[in-house]
Design an enzyme around this catalytic site. Sequence first.
Site, PDB file in Angstrom:
ATOM      1  N   HIS A   1       0.816  -1.209   0.000  1.00  0.00           N
ATOM      2  CA  HIS A   1       0.000   0.000   0.000  1.00  0.00           C
ATOM      3  C   HIS A   1       0.858   1.271   0.000  1.00  0.00           C
ATOM      4  O   HIS A   1       0.338   2.363  -0.223  1.00  0.00           O
ATOM      5  CB  HIS A   1      -0.975   0.005   1.186  1.00  0.00           C
ATOM      6  CG  HIS A   1      -0.318   0.172   2.531  1.00  0.00           C
ATOM      7  ND1 HIS A   1      -0.030  -0.883   3.371  1.00  0.00           N
ATOM      8  CD2 HIS A   1       0.097   1.284   3.185  1.00  0.00           C
ATOM      9  CE1 HIS A   1       0.514  -0.440   4.485  1.00  0.00           C
ATOM     10  NE2 HIS A   1       0.611   0.876   4.393  1.00  0.00           N
TER      11      HIS A   1
ATOM     12  N   ASP B   1       0.265  -7.777   1.414  1.00  0.00           N
ATOM     13  CA  ASP B   1       0.612  -6.359   1.600  1.00  0.00           C
ATOM     14  C   ASP B   1       2.127  -6.159   1.628  1.00  0.00           C
ATOM     15  O   ASP B   1       2.690  -5.475   2.486  1.00  0.00           O
ATOM     16  CB  ASP B   1      -0.009  -5.799   2.885  1.00  0.00           C
ATOM     17  CG  ASP B   1       0.062  -4.269   2.931  1.00  0.00           C
ATOM     18  OD1 ASP B   1       0.194  -3.646   1.855  1.00  0.00           O
ATOM     19  OD2 ASP B   1       0.002  -3.698   4.048  1.00  0.00           O
TER      20      ASP B   1
ATOM     21  N   SER C   1       4.732   2.707   7.738  1.00  0.00           N
ATOM     22  CA  SER C   1       4.467   1.491   6.967  1.00  0.00           C
ATOM     23  C   SER C   1       5.664   1.085   6.125  1.00  0.00           C
ATOM     24  O   SER C   1       6.267   1.911   5.427  1.00  0.00           O
ATOM     25  CB  SER C   1       3.257   1.715   6.051  1.00  0.00           C
ATOM     26  OG  SER C   1       2.085   1.835   6.813  1.00  0.00           O
TER      27      SER C   1
END
Length: 495
Positions: free
Chosen positions: A222, A255, A337
């Site tokens: 993402h 992910d 992230s």
Amino acid sequence: MDEGKPILPATPEGRDEAGGRDEGGVPGAERGGDHEPSGPAPVHEPAVGERLTPLHEPDAYDTPPYGRPGPWAPAPPVQRPMAAAPPPFGAPAPGATPPPTDPWRTYDPWAARAPFQQNGAPMPGRRRRPGRALVLGAALVALVVGGIGGAVGSLLERGGAAGDASPPQAAGPARHSPGSVAGIAAGALPGVVTLHVKGDDGEGTGTGFVFDGQRHVLTNNHVVQAAGPGGRITATFEGGETATATVVGRDAGYDLAVVELSDAHGRGPLPLGDSDGVRVGDPVVAIGAPFGLAGTVTSGIISAKERPVTAGGKGDGSDVSYVDALQTDAPINPGNSGGPLLDAHGRVVGINSAIRSADDTGGSGDGGEAGSIGLGFAIPVNQAKRVAEELIRTGRATHPVIGVTLDMNYSGDGARVGARAASGGPAVAAGGPGAKAGIRAGDIVTEVDGVRVHSGSELIVRTRAHRPGDRLRLRVVRAGAERTITLVLGSAGGG
């Protein structure tokens, strides 16, 4: 003159020494003969050695300090000391030496005789108090010393010596043990990059770390997804060096994504740990760029393991990530992230991916502006390593599958096999691992390898924690009866 008669006063003016009147006297007076004069008796002068009789009786008390009285004056009256009146307010206390006064007015003939004192000489037995000269001398010395000190201080300040008066400091940077947070951060920060992504679908900031010696960087899907096919990704190192990056491969189900740098600037890969060996309570360190603040270091512990987490996804349910995550209380915020989660030895044990925010909704690490509340989740590095190697090798990752379609709307306890697939075909794929193990539509799976599952999402998470070809043992309820089924996981291509 007869003996015993008193001595009379001297003759008045106008009489001669014989007692007669001179020519200037009263008329008719005669000299000589037996004629008695009419005036006072003549004055008698005492003869030499003749004893004189005093006019009063001798003093029986022999009053001092005069001794016996003389013949020409009466004895002074006897004086007795008077009782002292109480001193007025502010006067010296009784017994204290009174201030000097007129000695003749305070003379006491009965007082003890004091020694004579020379003018300016101290009396024996009494200390002399310092005079005004000593006070003036001390004041003069203080003024001189103060002036010298002020002059010296002014010279030191002008010469810069005053700035040298500082506490001693250790030379060189402080040393930290390799296992401390500072030591772990010092070893890992050179291999961490901040990724700036811009494309047609938007822009954002995330984190990644050098995965191997071929300039590959591992991060979250993402993070780079917004770049799309024509976007741009720039990597910035701790020292400010930059490099462009291109996507090698990515997988939404895990992910995870891998990008390749144009220049690694000599940075080596971070060492990888064993996420299966991590225990709850182990200390960890997270590195990332929360809200664009590159190189931010936070610390915490492993709060839980095998936490089923789903994140991301579109409205149609696609691109949902299923992660059997490590839970940590190390602060993770949007921008963290893709950054590494390090153990006490500086080894990567997880990839920071998601947080639970205060609005009680799960999400990816860079989604929205939600902040950390101590609930962060990381992809275990053992799983990430397998997926990254597949992405580098083929550009795609394979997913382990059971070969069944689950009813995601089921609200009961466990994961229920649906009646039909999304395409309208059977829910249990023919020839798949589930069909071979005897699973049927409507079966409810309650356990995977002895671990309880409560929903279809948890069953997917537990399954993807394995590799294709791994053997699973399932606990299944069918028509109220429980049974155990063993199967071998199949493989399906990811995207």
